[in-house]
Design a protein around this motif. Structure first.
Motif, PDB file in Angstrom:
ATOM      1  N   UNK C  71       0.841  -1.199   0.000  1.00 48.89           N
ATOM      2  CA  UNK C  71       0.000   0.000   0.000  1.00 48.89           C
ATOM      3  C   UNK C  71       0.873   1.245   0.000  1.00 48.89           C
ATOM      4  N   UNK C  72       1.937   1.206   0.814  1.00 49.73           N
ATOM      5  CA  UNK C  72       2.825   2.376   0.893  1.00 49.73           C
ATOM      6  C   UNK C  72       3.574   2.594  -0.409  1.00 49.73           C
ATOM      7  N   UNK C  73       3.919   1.480  -1.103  1.00 48.36           N
ATOM      8  CA  UNK C  73       4.678   1.603  -2.348  1.00 48.36           C
ATOM      9  C   UNK C  73       3.793   1.910  -3.537  1.00 48.36           C
ATOM     10  N   UNK C  74       2.492   2.109  -3.289  1.00 45.29           N
ATOM     11  CA  UNK C  74       1.601   2.533  -4.364  1.00 45.29           C
ATOM     12  C   UNK C  74       1.070   1.415  -5.253  1.00 45.29           C
ATOM     13  N   UNK C  75       1.130   0.176  -4.804  1.00 47.56           N
ATOM     14  CA  UNK C  75       0.513  -0.919  -5.566  1.00 47.56           C
ATOM     15  C   UNK C  75      -1.000  -0.782  -5.488  1.00 47.56           C
ATOM     16  N   UNK C  76      -1.722  -1.300  -6.497  1.00 43.97           N
ATOM     17  CA  UNK C  76      -3.184  -1.289  -6.434  1.00 43.97           C
ATOM     18  C   UNK C  76      -3.629  -2.454  -5.552  1.00 43.97           C
ATOM     19  N   UNK C  77      -4.882  -2.393  -5.056  1.00 42.68           N
ATOM     20  CA  UNK C  77      -5.379  -3.522  -4.247  1.00 42.68           C
ATOM     21  C   UNK C  77      -5.339  -4.829  -5.058  1.00 42.68           C
ATOM     22  N   UNK C  78      -5.619  -4.736  -6.358  1.00 40.62           N
ATOM     23  CA  UNK C  78      -5.614  -5.911  -7.215  1.00 40.62           C
ATOM     24  C   UNK C  78      -4.231  -6.535  -7.253  1.00 40.62           C
ATOM     25  N   UNK C  79      -3.222  -5.704  -7.464  1.00 45.41           N
ATOM     26  CA  UNK C  79      -1.854  -6.224  -7.531  1.00 45.41           C
ATOM     27  C   UNK C  79      -1.443  -6.852  -6.204  1.00 45.41           C
ATOM     28  N   UNK C  80      -1.933  -6.270  -5.124  1.00 44.36           N
ATOM     29  CA  UNK C  80      -1.597  -6.795  -3.801  1.00 44.36           C
ATOM     30  C   UNK C  80      -2.240  -8.166  -3.584  1.00 44.36           C
ATOM     31  N   UNK C  81      -3.528  -8.293  -3.947  1.00 40.91           N
ATOM     32  CA  UNK C  81      -4.241  -9.554  -3.730  1.00 40.91           C
ATOM     33  C   UNK C  81      -3.716 -10.645  -4.657  1.00 40.91           C
ATOM     34  N   UNK C  82      -3.382 -10.272  -5.907  1.00 41.38           N
ATOM     35  CA  UNK C  82      -2.849 -11.241  -6.857  1.00 41.38           C
ATOM     36  C   UNK C  82      -1.617 -11.933  -6.278  1.00 41.38           C
ATOM     37  N   UNK C  83      -0.828 -11.133  -5.539  1.00 43.92           N
ATOM     38  CA  UNK C  83       0.382 -11.665  -4.935  1.00 43.92           C
ATOM     39  C   UNK C  83       0.091 -12.930  -4.158  1.00 43.92           C
ATOM     40  N   UNK C  84      -1.096 -12.977  -3.510  1.00 38.23           N
ATOM     41  CA  UNK C  84      -1.469 -14.151  -2.739  1.00 38.23           C
ATOM     42  C   UNK C  84      -2.164 -15.182  -3.625  1.00 38.23           C
ATOM     43  N   UNK C  85      -3.133 -14.698  -4.415  1.00 45.96           N
ATOM     44  CA  UNK C  85      -3.985 -15.620  -5.171  1.00 45.96           C
ATOM     45  C   UNK C  85      -3.213 -16.418  -6.230  1.00 45.96           C
ATOM     46  N   UNK C  86      -2.114 -15.838  -6.733  1.00 44.63           N
ATOM     47  CA  UNK C  86      -1.351 -16.522  -7.775  1.00 44.63           C
ATOM     48  C   UNK C  86      -0.763 -17.841  -7.285  1.00 44.63           C
ATOM     49  N   UNK C  87      -0.676 -17.991  -5.971  1.00 44.41           N
ATOM     50  CA  UNK C  87      -0.136 -19.244  -5.423  1.00 44.41           C
ATOM     51  C   UNK C  87      -1.000 -20.439  -5.839  1.00 44.41           C
ATOM     52  N   UNK C  88      -2.309 -20.177  -5.924  1.00 41.93           N
ATOM     53  CA  UNK C  88      -3.232 -21.242  -6.343  1.00 41.93           C
ATOM     54  C   UNK C  88      -2.834 -21.798  -7.703  1.00 41.93           C
ATOM     55  N   UNK C  89      -2.621 -20.855  -8.633  1.00 36.43           N
ATOM     56  CA  UNK C  89      -2.280 -21.241  -9.992  1.00 36.43           C
ATOM     57  C   UNK C  89      -0.961 -22.011 -10.009  1.00 36.43           C
ATOM     58  N   UNK C  90      -0.001 -21.490  -9.244  1.00 31.31           N
ATOM     59  CA  UNK C  90       1.319 -22.130  -9.223  1.00 31.31           C
ATOM     60  C   UNK C  90       1.220 -23.566  -8.706  1.00 31.31           C
ATOM     61  N   UNK C  91       0.476 -23.752  -7.610  1.00 33.79           N
ATOM     62  CA  UNK C  91       0.364 -25.095  -7.039  1.00 33.79           C
ATOM     63  C   UNK C  91      -0.417 -26.011  -7.984  1.00 33.79           C
ATOM     64  N   UNK C  92      -1.487 -25.442  -8.578  1.00 35.03           N
ATOM     65  CA  UNK C  92      -2.346 -26.257  -9.435  1.00 35.03           C
ATOM     66  C   UNK C  92      -1.557 -26.848 -10.588  1.00 35.03           C
ATOM     67  N   UNK C  93      -0.676 -26.039 -11.169  1.00 37.31           N
ATOM     68  CA  UNK C  93       0.127 -26.524 -12.295  1.00 37.31           C
ATOM     69  C   UNK C  93       0.908 -27.775 -11.925  1.00 37.31           C
ATOM     70  N   UNK C  94       1.286 -27.877 -10.651  1.00 39.07           N
ATOM     71  CA  UNK C  94       2.072 -29.044 -10.240  1.00 39.07           C
ATOM     72  C   UNK C  94       1.207 -30.235  -9.813  1.00 39.07           C
TER      73      UNK C  94
END
Lengths: 117, 131, 265
Positions: C71-94
């Motif tokens: 938030x302090x570095x000016x990321x959007x809420x979407x970019x911040x949440x993606x940081x977490x949600x992308x883990x799903x995709x990464x794990x799913x691929x494996x």
């Protein structure tokens, strides 16, 4: 009950309040000052409230009364060292300290009594 | 939160000190601390002088948007107040004071609630929020 | 699942980092992202393996801290949440090819959704804090107390005077009076667009507090329209000195201090 000491310096009575003020203490101070004024013929009273954290309506009224009493002895009362937070609270409370003058610090208070300011 | 008895001038001073500590610990500015302690002093004196003694309670509360605040309750079982509107008027006094105690205390806090009935005592609850 | 994740630590964290970096390209490096995510990943594995009681708390704290710094570095809420949600995709691929892990993947997926929501909460709390800090510092910037002369200070007010600002002006002015032992304070309202009863009340209270401390207070910069409003509202300034401009107020203060300005020669 604690008592607030009164010092006589020249023709001025000097009071520095260093304790938490209780109603009885202020009433006692008022009586003691009246006695001192009558006994010494002092021409001025300086009350230093630098250490006083709050002035409520009772304490404020007592300070005003001290001013009026001194005037009966032809003496002037100056309250010095009021904290900004105390002044703000007093204005919000709607209390003006009638009968007394005020100065930023003890030195200016004495100047005021000596007519230099 | 524990009720502190108000039976003497010493108790009034103790209530002031408790309120000062609670206000400082919960982020009230120096001016707001001073306003709250002054209000507490007025209300505690009322409890002692007009209510014939009673109790004070100091509590830490949170506003709906999460700001901390200090809530004070003063209760007595004294004669009560017949005309509350009149009692809250500047300059009105039942005794020899300036009549700024109740009305002044109300101006120094953010929330103020007074409940009283003749013969059934008086309760005053006030809150000051940190900014 | 916990064992599987632990065994494939490097591969999954690597893929997760790539996915996140693709979203926030250019603002951070792969190494940086990898380091941040590896910490979170280890905590998630610890939570999943039920090894200790502290892991869940530490994970929440780490996630909150990361979201706040985003938030302090000016990321959007979407970019911040993606940081977490992308883990799903990464794990799913494996795990996609490993049928027996699918039920457990659902559990993990739900946990990641929760953590994703948490980033939103931490992010918006941080934004609110930033906004409130900024408005406080702007308030302070907009109220300087200046010294006009030995023993004479002034506060030039510009803009609207609401209660919060009036309070701040009063406090700063009084603190400065005490700190400098000045005998005279001038409040200049040239830059205040309108003076209504509320603003007038604030000015009167400030002047009263200045007097209680034992100093004099002058209000200057009363423009013609403001003067008309004050009179038509029936506002009384009593015995508080008012002047048309700052120069007149300074002249008054100097005179009261026993000084006089004279031409050279």
């Amino acid at each position: 009950m604690e008592r607030v000491p009164i010092l006589k310096i020249g023709r001025t009575l000097f009071v520095s309040i260093q304790i938490e003020l209780q109603d009885d203490t202020v009433v006692r101070l008022q009586e003691d000052l009246a006695d001192e004024l009558s006994a010494t013929g002092a021409r001025g009273v300086v009350i230093d409230i630098t250490a006083v954290e709050i002035v409520d309506s009772f304490i404020g009224r007592m300070l005003s009364m001290i001013g009026s009493i001194s005037r009966l002895f032809d003496a002037e009362t100056v309250i010095v060292g009021m904290r900004p937070a105390v002044a703000i609270t007093l204005t919000e409370l709607g209390l003006s300290l009638n009968g007394v003058r005020t100065a930023l610090n003890a030195e200016k208070g004495l100047e005021l009594l000596n007519g230099k300011a | 939160m524990n009720a502190v008895p108000i039976r003497s001038g010493d108790d009034v001073v103790r209530v002031r000190q408790l309120v000062r500590t609670a206000a400082a610990e919960n982020g009230l500015s120096l001016v707001d601390q001073t306003k709250l302690v002054t209000a507490a002093s007025e209300l505690a004196r009322n409890t002692l002088v007009h209510g014939g003694g009673g109790t004070a309670t100091v509590e830490v509360v949170k506003s709906p948007i999460g700001r901390p605040g200090v809530k004070l309750s003063f209760n007595d079982e004294g004669p009560g107040i017949a005309d509350i509107d009149l009692a809250l008027t500047d300059g009105w006094t039942s005794g020899s004071g300036l009549g700024l105690g109740l009305s002044g205390a109300r101006r120094l806090v953010d929330e103020f609630e007074l409940n009283s009935k003749p013969g059934a005592g008086t309760s005053v609850v006030v809150v000051k929020w940190s900014r | 699942m916990a064992d599987y994740l632990r065994d494939h630590h490097d591969k999954i964290v690597g893929r997760w980092s790539e996915l996140v970096l693709a979203q926030v390209r250019g603002r951070t490096s792969l190494d940086e992202v990898r380091r941040e995510l590896a910490d979170l990943y280890s905590l998630i594995v610890r939570v999943l393996s039920d090894a200790d009681d502290h892991a869940a708390g530490e994970l929440r704290a780490a996630l909150d801290e990361l979201s706040r710094s985003r938030a302090r570095d000016g990321y959007t809420p979407r970019e911040t949440a993606i940081g977490m949600l992308a883990l799903k995709e990464a794990v799913y691929e494996f795990v996609a090819d490993t049928a027996e892990l699918v039920p457990e993947f659902l559990v993990l997926s739900r946990m990641i959704d929760d953590l994703g929501l948490r980033t939103f909460e931490a992010y918006s709390a941080a934004r609110e804090q930033i906004i409130s800090d900024q408005s406080t510092s702007m308030l302070e910037l907009s109220t300087p107390v200046v010294r006009l002369w030995e023993g004479i200070i002034a506060v030039p007010l510009v803009g609207t005077l609401d209660s919060a600002r009036a309070q701040l002006v009063m406090e700063k002015l009084l603190d400065e009076l005490v700190a400098t032992s000045a005998d005279h304070a001038v409040i200049d309202i040239t830059g205040v667009p309108t003076v209504d009863t509320e603003v007038a009340q604030h000015l009167l209270k400030t002047a009263a507090a200045v007097r209680l401390l034992g100093a004099e207070c002058t209000i200057s910069g009363i423009r013609p329209q403001v003067a008309q409003t004050i009179v038509s509202l029936g506002i009384e300034f009593g015995d508080i000195a008012t002047k048309a401009n700052l120069a007149d107020a300074l002249a008054l203060a100097l005179r009261q201090a026993g000084m006089k300005v004279v031409p050279v020669a």
